[in-house]
Design a protein around this motif. Structure first.
Motif, PDB file in Angstrom:
ATOM      1  N   ILE A  30       0.732  -1.325  -0.081  1.00  0.00           N
ATOM      2  CA  ILE A  30      -0.060   0.008   0.113  1.00  0.00           C
ATOM      3  C   ILE A  30       1.000   1.389  -0.007  1.00  0.00           C
ATOM      4  O   ILE A  30       0.657   2.284  -0.775  1.00  0.00           O
ATOM      5  CB  ILE A  30      -0.976  -0.079   1.128  1.00  0.00           C
ATOM      6  N   LEU A  34       0.898   4.187  -2.534  1.00  0.00           N
ATOM      7  CA  LEU A  34       0.777   5.641  -2.338  1.00  0.00           C
ATOM      8  C   LEU A  34       1.759   6.389  -2.730  1.00  0.00           C
ATOM      9  O   LEU A  34       1.364   7.583  -3.236  1.00  0.00           O
ATOM     10  CB  LEU A  34       0.428   5.533  -0.939  1.00  0.00           C
ATOM     11  N   LEU A  56      -6.547   1.332  -5.042  1.00  0.00           N
ATOM     12  CA  LEU A  56      -6.793   1.857  -3.573  1.00  0.00           C
ATOM     13  C   LEU A  56      -7.981   2.528  -3.704  1.00  0.00           C
ATOM     14  O   LEU A  56      -8.913   2.674  -4.579  1.00  0.00           O
ATOM     15  CB  LEU A  56      -5.732   3.192  -3.620  1.00  0.00           C
ATOM     16  N   THR A  57      -8.580   2.880  -2.253  1.00  0.00           N
ATOM     17  CA  THR A  57      -9.826   3.611  -2.210  1.00  0.00           C
ATOM     18  C   THR A  57      -9.549   5.130  -2.647  1.00  0.00           C
ATOM     19  O   THR A  57      -8.169   5.764  -2.654  1.00  0.00           O
ATOM     20  CB  THR A  57     -10.323   3.643  -0.738  1.00  0.00           C
ATOM     21  N   GLU A  59     -10.344   7.580  -0.818  1.00  0.00           N
ATOM     22  CA  GLU A  59      -9.638   8.293   0.504  1.00  0.00           C
ATOM     23  C   GLU A  59      -8.326   8.123   0.667  1.00  0.00           C
ATOM     24  O   GLU A  59      -7.582   8.942   1.323  1.00  0.00           O
ATOM     25  CB  GLU A  59     -10.543   7.702   1.809  1.00  0.00           C
ATOM     26  N   GLN A  60      -8.074   6.959   0.312  1.00  0.00           N
ATOM     27  CA  GLN A  60      -6.347   6.699   0.258  1.00  0.00           C
ATOM     28  C   GLN A  60      -5.627   7.524  -0.661  1.00  0.00           C
ATOM     29  O   GLN A  60      -4.609   8.161  -0.292  1.00  0.00           O
ATOM     30  CB  GLN A  60      -6.099   5.102   0.271  1.00  0.00           C
ATOM     31  N   SER A  63      -5.495  11.299   0.357  1.00  0.00           N
ATOM     32  CA  SER A  63      -4.818  11.285   1.751  1.00  0.00           C
ATOM     33  C   SER A  63      -3.259  11.445   1.293  1.00  0.00           C
ATOM     34  O   SER A  63      -2.371  11.806   2.041  1.00  0.00           O
ATOM     35  CB  SER A  63      -5.016  10.079   2.655  1.00  0.00           C
TER      36      SER A  63
END
Length: 67
Positions: A30, A34, A56-57, A59-60, A63
């Motif tokens: 992850i 990111l 990924l979501t 939201e991820q 962020s």
């Protein structure tokens, strides 16, 4: 009885170590994804498309968006 307890403990310990290893591996994957977010966003991909590409979501991705 003590032998059974020892065997149960060893099995528990192995399962716990394996769970920890898998958790760490997943967190590393992850984190790597990111790190790719800023580059994809700079290339013009939307947050939603970036999330889809990287698995990924939203939201991820949000962020990990550069400030």
């Amino acid at each position: 009885m003590a032998v059974q307890l020892s065997q149960a403990y060893l099995e528990w310990e192995q399962e716990t170590l394996e769970r920890g290893r898998l958790t760490g591996e997943l967190q590393g994957k992850i984190k790597g994804k990111l790190e790719a977010v800023p580059s994809l966003l700079e290339q013009g991909f939307s947050v939603e498309k970036t999330a889809l590409i990287l698995g990924l979501t939203v939201e991820q991705v949000e962020s990990a968006r550069p400030q």
